[in-house]
Design an enzyme around this catalytic site. Structure first.
Site, PDB file in Angstrom:
ATOM      1  N   ASP B 162      28.128  73.481  13.804  1.00 41.73           N
ATOM      2  CA  ASP B 162      27.852  73.988  15.132  1.00 41.73           C
ATOM      3  C   ASP B 162      26.340  74.176  14.944  1.00 41.73           C
ATOM      4  O   ASP B 162      25.668  74.960  14.390  1.00 41.73           O
ATOM      5  CB  ASP B 162      28.280  75.464  15.185  1.00 41.73           C
ATOM      6  CG  ASP B 162      29.845  75.204  15.509  1.00 41.73           C
ATOM      7  OD1 ASP B 162      30.617  74.272  15.117  1.00 41.73           O
ATOM      8  OD2 ASP B 162      30.376  76.384  16.079  1.00 41.73           O
ATOM      9  N   LYS B 225      29.045  74.132  23.342  1.00 46.35           N
ATOM     10  CA  LYS B 225      29.197  75.269  22.901  1.00 46.35           C
ATOM     11  C   LYS B 225      28.214  76.229  23.763  1.00 46.35           C
ATOM     12  O   LYS B 225      26.979  75.966  23.741  1.00 46.35           O
ATOM     13  CB  LYS B 225      29.233  75.643  21.567  1.00 46.35           C
ATOM     14  CG  LYS B 225      29.375  77.102  20.943  1.00 46.35           C
ATOM     15  CD  LYS B 225      29.311  76.956  19.532  1.00 46.35           C
ATOM     16  CE  LYS B 225      29.514  78.495  18.751  1.00 46.35           C
ATOM     17  NZ  LYS B 225      29.520  78.615  17.248  1.00 46.35           N
ATOM     18  N   LYS B 261      33.488  75.049  23.650  1.00 46.86           N
ATOM     19  CA  LYS B 261      33.495  76.294  22.987  1.00 46.86           C
ATOM     20  C   LYS B 261      32.800  77.303  23.533  1.00 46.86           C
ATOM     21  O   LYS B 261      31.451  77.361  23.574  1.00 46.86           O
ATOM     22  CB  LYS B 261      33.069  76.074  21.427  1.00 46.86           C
ATOM     23  CG  LYS B 261      33.313  77.328  20.666  1.00 46.86           C
ATOM     24  CD  LYS B 261      32.966  77.104  19.303  1.00 46.86           C
ATOM     25  CE  LYS B 261      33.047  78.399  18.295  1.00 46.86           C
ATOM     26  NZ  LYS B 261      32.642  77.962  16.920  1.00 46.86           N
TER      27      LYS B 261
END
Lengths: 780, 325
Positions: B162, B225, B261
């Site tokens: 991430d 995300k 996400k």
């Protein structure tokens, strides 16, 4: 399906709202209802069934009102009105607050009942209809409280007959009842026969909170009962429904001397520019045309999308349509519910099946096997010439066409007999705020759709009706000026056989498009002074002169776009130039009328011109406080081209009293001069010519009011007709106005003191304008 | 144009290869905030799942959770507890009553130093380990160190990385730099999947969110995300709607599938249902799977556990009845 299976499919499953409480309420009331008259329910009479359109099940038996029932209801309202008015604004506010509270307490019951009766998704009745109903009563409790201060010069109208449609049963009741009773009126309301249950539940609530008997009366039944209410001894009629019925009501009430507001059909434009947030515009359409199954008078039913993005936009729209969920309206997970009645499905089917143009797309979503449903439908590639681009479908059917330029978008949007609402989608504020005022509609939503609030007026132009509901602007329909009526006295033409006062022939011409014009018919008639001498000859205008004058007035519509500052200057200048010739005008008035108050009349006329010069740049709109992040701008727009029969008794002041407010607010006009004393108007032409008034802004005709009234009232390119003639033409004008449902302002065989305060002010300014509410949500 | 709705729930797809930076597309992106907020505000009233459906949807939410610990005081012991919870997110008796034995979370998400512990704790479970990286959460360390951090985490066994984008590139309109940075991160990830954290709470406008989403996808992000969980405002439905629509457009234009996400601030079962419903509506059912959707959340699981016990027993539950992670 097991949890494990659902875990794989991720389907929604049923989410039913319980109908138990609502059904129990029906059973507790014996599943049959009388009317609500004078604070109590009447015995059940001749009944008809009301059904749940989603299932076809009978919900209850309702009573078809007889003439005697309607009379009893009107009598009750009549008897209750003086006391209700005398209670005062603050006293009424307490009852209205109690009603609002009770509507909140019973919110869920009302929502479920509405959905059972009407077929709209519970999501809508629960989250939109009923909260708006509550809000309307709260808001108008406030208006009642403030009335004694804010509307000191207004009085209640009296008894109001109200007929409402089936698409928003309780909400339309609220829109009608709340302002009426807040302002001290009493009402007789007839709900639509398909959807009377929430109105009866509301009646029950009125009883529970102890609303004085007779203030609210509700009679049930079909259109015949509606006719009885309209024709009853009421002081005002308010109607929401189809344009065809609205037209009949205008005819039926013509000449009755009562107020009328009509909120009728629509074919509202939904304009999408290439720079819009397309996905949000698609989502907006869900709320525009699939809200309440498209059975919404202001439904955004006419998609007008910029050519370059049309394919992309339609593709997104179709994908969205496929995601709509259609079915049991009591399911909390349903977007599109049942159509109100099999009859309505038939109407929609017939209209859509009759169309052979464009391409038809239907939502791929699953349809219920039984019940009264119609699939969400899109028809692309239509032109304004296609029937479905013009006719209101009143169902979940969207039609679409394209445009190239903003100006063309406006042209297409306005190419309709209707004018209720419009949406404009663009991320460019210049474009949005340029386009919105150009749209012929009472409400415009920028980057939104179907936004409503009690604080913002709602209502249309053209054949979508007249009058506003909600906001400050909605109150005027339920009040009247607080003054003693004065009976109208016919002013007869003077007779004579004397010699001309001037050896040089003077034949006054008409004033059309800035030019003095001979009458099309080629006839003139003598005008005699009070002493019998011949004052001059005056033209006799005919229907063709009206036609020419209206054309000329349309040619001058740039006047509406001039600044208030400029219009003020010209009105001041008119006053100045009239003042320069005051003596001559006064002499003429005295010679014609023989009254000797010419000087006073000229002085009053000059003063009036100055008054409207003053108003020209000061009659501001409002910004309504609506509960969104954004503003609802109530803009005063000119009505357009207005025809008026001027007062006979005050030949100069009457003309000026009508002309000046119209000019000040940006209208152009066709004025028919005082019939017995037309020479003041024709003399005034020279004042107009020397005061920089653009050609066509004011057009002056002379002739017989009775002969010209009907032509004016029927003219489909006139936006309003006023009559202050001493010949009572009110009924004739109102009846003839149905051609395009233009606004009318007639004297109803009454007159006013033109020399005094009643001859000017708020009433005139209000009649010379119409309010457009432009909603602009904002936020980055 | 291909539509995300047409993808079968089990349809296979290739990784997002990215496309050249297309500034015409990026500049055309629009996001009307009031309209987007209206859509989100009315969604919970439009979509509702009840009873068994609700239980199934909550189980689906669990399967999509990136169970996360991102604290300065994380230790090997703390991570061991978390991985145990990841393997058995709900009490066995509840899962058995639901017929959902074997349910696990989507992944475990930790800082680089905890990757090894997480990999060890999840050994044999098939649950991937995600590492936050690139100078998380601010992303302001030297670029070569941020790239090296990715490489270290991949080497340590992280399956997913991430990354955080440089917000300054968005705020100063330096789109080329944003694209280049993302491309470099993607390259450093190798076979590990890369999630691009936009830190939407610091981008100022929804239009910036739309643009940043498009650029990260063009540069090859496997997931986009919302947040690090450390910004003042983290995942919201409006931001989600903008990002989902960007994913939908990107698929329609390129045929590449990108996951989503939301992270931070999603702590209630009801919120999770709303997110799932929004995804179902805006992208379709294919995105309701852990390979294309994750919740970045630490306390959400606890609320779902209580709801599930309520579903099974009919009685409202208490937190202490459920094993902590």
């Amino acid at each position: 399906m097991s949890v494990k299976e659902i875990f794989e499919t991720m389907s929604y499953g049923p989410a039913p709202e319980s109908a138990a409480e609502a059904l129990a309420w029906l059973v507790d009331n014996g599943s049959s209802f009388g009317h609500f008259i004078n604070g109590a329910f009447t015995e059940v009479g001749d009944t008809f069934e009301t059904r749940n359109p989603a299932t076809g099940e009978v919900l209850a038996e309702l009573t078809q009102a007889s003439q005697a029932d309607v009379d009893a209801a009107v009598d009750a309202a009549r008897a209750a009105q003086p006391k209700w008015e005398a209670l005062g604004g603050a006293g009424r506010a307490r009852y209205m607050y109690a009603l609002a509270r009770a509507l909140q307490k019973h919110g869920r019951l009302l929502a479920v009942l509405e959905t059972l009766d009407n077929g709209k998704p519970i999501r809508e009745s629960r989250d939109i209809d009923i909260p708006l109903v509550q809000r309307h009563f709260y808001h108008h409790a406030g208006h009642a409280q403030l009335m004694d201060k804010t509307m000191a010069d207004r009085a209640p109208v009296g008894v109001c007959g109200q007929v409402i449609p089936w698409n928003f049963p309780l909400l339309m009741l609220a829109w009608k009842v709340a302002p009426a009773i807040a302002m001290g009126n009493t009402v007789v309301l007839k709900p639509a026969e398909y959807t009377s249950l929430t109105a009866l539940c509301f009646a029950d609530i009125c009883r529970q909170i102890g609303l004085p008997a007779g203030v609210v009366n509700i009679v049930t039944g079909d259109g015949a009962v509606g006719e009885m209410v309209v024709n009853a001894d009421v002081d005002k009629v308010a109607f929401t429904g189809s344009t065809s019925v609205g037209r009949k009501i205008r005819e039926a009430t013509a000449g009755a001397g009562i107020g009328l507001t009509l909120e009728l059909g629509g074919k509202s434009a939904y304009i999408v520019f290439e720079d819009a947030d397309l996905d949000s515009a698609v989502e907006g359409l869900v709320d525009a045309i699939w809200f309440n199954q498209g059975q919404v008078c202001c439904a955004g039913s006419r998609l007008i999308v910029q050519e370059g993005i049309a394919d992309d936009f339609h593709a997104r729209l179709k994908a969205r349509m496929d995601r709509l969920r259609i079915g049991n309206p009591l399911d909390k997970c349903i977007d599109v519910g049942a159509i109100v009645d099999p009859m309505q499905v038939e109407t929609i089917t017939k209209l859509v099946d009759g169309n052979t143009s464009g391409e038809l797309y239907r939502s791929a979503a699953e349809m219920p096997a039984e019940g009264c449903y119609y699939p969400p439908t899109l028809i692309t590639g239509l032109s304004p010439a296609d029937t479905l681009m013009q006719e209101e479908i009143f169902g979940p059917v969207l039609v679409s066409t394209t445009f190239r330029l903003p100006s063309e978008a406006v042209q297409i949007a306005n190419n309709t007999r209707y004018g209720l609402a419009a949406s404009v989608w663009t991320e460019n504020i210049n474009r949005a705020l340029d386009v919105a005022p150009q749209l012929a509609a009472g409400v415009v939503w920028v980057n939104g759709t179907n936004l409503f609030d009690a604080a913002a007026g709602f209502g249309g132009v053209r054949e979508s009706g007249f009058g506003r509901e909600g906001g400050w602007e909605g109150l005027s329909a339920y009040t009247r000026p607080n003054r003693e009526p004065r009976e109208l006295a016919k002013v007869e033409l003077k007779e004579g056989d004397g010699l001309p006062v001037d050896a040089i022939d003077r034949t006054a011409k008409l004033y059309i498009g800035g030019k003095q014009a001979r009458p099309d018919g080629g006839y003139s008639q003598p005008v005699w002074q009070a002493d019998g001498a011949l004052a001059g000859q005056v033209s006799i205008a005919s229907r063709k002169d009206i036609r020419n004058a209206v054309e000329a007035a349309h040619g001058a519509k740039g006047w509406a776009k001039t600044t208030g500052h400029l219009r003020a200057q010209i009105l001041f200048y008119l006053g100045e130039n009239l003042s320069a010739r005051a003596y001559e005008f006064a002499e003429r008035i005295d010679a014609l009328t023989g009254r000797g108050d010419g000087t006073a009349e000229v002085k009053a006329a000059i003063n009036r011109l100055f008054t409207y010069a003053a108003w020209a740049d000061k009659y501001d709109g409002r910004v309504h406080g609506v509960p969104i992040k954004g503003v609802a701008m109530a803009m005063n727009e000119p009505v357009g081209v207005v025809g008026a029969l001027c007062p006979d008794e005050r030949p100069l002041l009457g003309l000026v009293s009508v002309m000046a407010p119209l000019m000040a607010m940006g209208n152009t006009s066709v004025l028919v001069a005082s019939e017995p004393y037309p020479l003041l108007a024709t003399d005034f032409i020279q004042v107009l010519e020397t005061s920089d008034v653009p050609a066509g802004v004011v057009n002056i005709l002379t002739g017989c009011h009775g002969d010209l009234a009907k032509t004016m009232a029927q003219h489909m390119n006139l936006d309003a007709v006023w009559s202050f003639s001493s010949t009572d033409l009110s009924g004739q004008i109102e009846a003839a106005s149905t051609t395009n449902l233009k606004r009318t302002w007639v004297n109803n065989a009454l007159t006013r003191d033109w020399m005094g305060e009643d001859g000017e002010g708020a009433e005139f300014l209000e009649a010379a304008t119409r309010i457009k509410n432009i909603w602009v949500p904002y936020g980055e | 144009m291909p539509s995300t709705y047409d993808l079968a729930p089990d349809a296979a797809f290739a990784r997002n290869l990215g496309v050249p930076l297309d500034m015409a597309w990026v500049n055309a992106a629009q996001a009307n905030t009031p309209a987007i907020e209206r859509r989100c505000a009315t969604l919970p009233g439009r979509r509702s799942v009840k009873k068994d459906y609700q239980a199934a949807w909550l189980c689906r939410a669990i399967s999509c959770i990136d169970l996360t610990t991102l604290s300065g005081d994380d230790t090997v012991g703390r991570v061991a507890r978390l991985t145990a919870k990841a393997r058995q997110p709900v009490r066995a008796d509840i899962l058995s009553a639901l017929g959902m034995e074997g349910l696990t979370v989507g992944a475990v998400c930790v800082y680089h130093d905890m990757v090894e512990a997480a990999v060890k704790g999840l050994d044999g479970s098939g649950i991937p380990v995600a590492a936050v990286s690139t100078g998380f959460p601010a992303g302001l360390s030297p670029l070569h160190l941020r790239i090296a951090e990715i490489e270290e985490s991949v080497k340590a066994g992280a399956h997913e990385i991430d990354i955080v984008i440089s917000r300054r590139h968005v705020l100063s309109g330096n789109w080329q730099a944003l694209y280049d940075e993302m491309k470099a991160f993607r390259a450093a990830c190798g076979d590990a999947h890369v999630k691009a954290i936009l830190a939407t709470g610091e981008l100022g406008t929804l239009r910036n969110v739309a643009k940043a989403s498009l650029i990260c996808m063009m540069a090859g992000a496997d997931f986009i995300k919302t947040s690090t969980g450390k910004e003042p405002v983290n995942a919201t439905l409006p931001v989600t709607l903008v990002m989902l629509r960007a994913i939908r457009d990107y698929y329609a234009q390129t045929g590449h599938v990108v996951g989503y996400k939301p992270a931070g601030g999603i702590s209630k079962a009801k919120d999770a249902i709303n997110y799932l419903a929004l995804i179902k509506e805006e992208l379709g059912d294919r995105w309701l799977r852990p390979d294309l959707f994750r919740f970045g959340a630490s306390s959400l699981l606890g609320d779902i556990e209580r709801q599930l016990e309520h579903h099974v027993t009919g009685a409202y539950s208490a937190a202490y009845r459920h094993p902590m992670g």
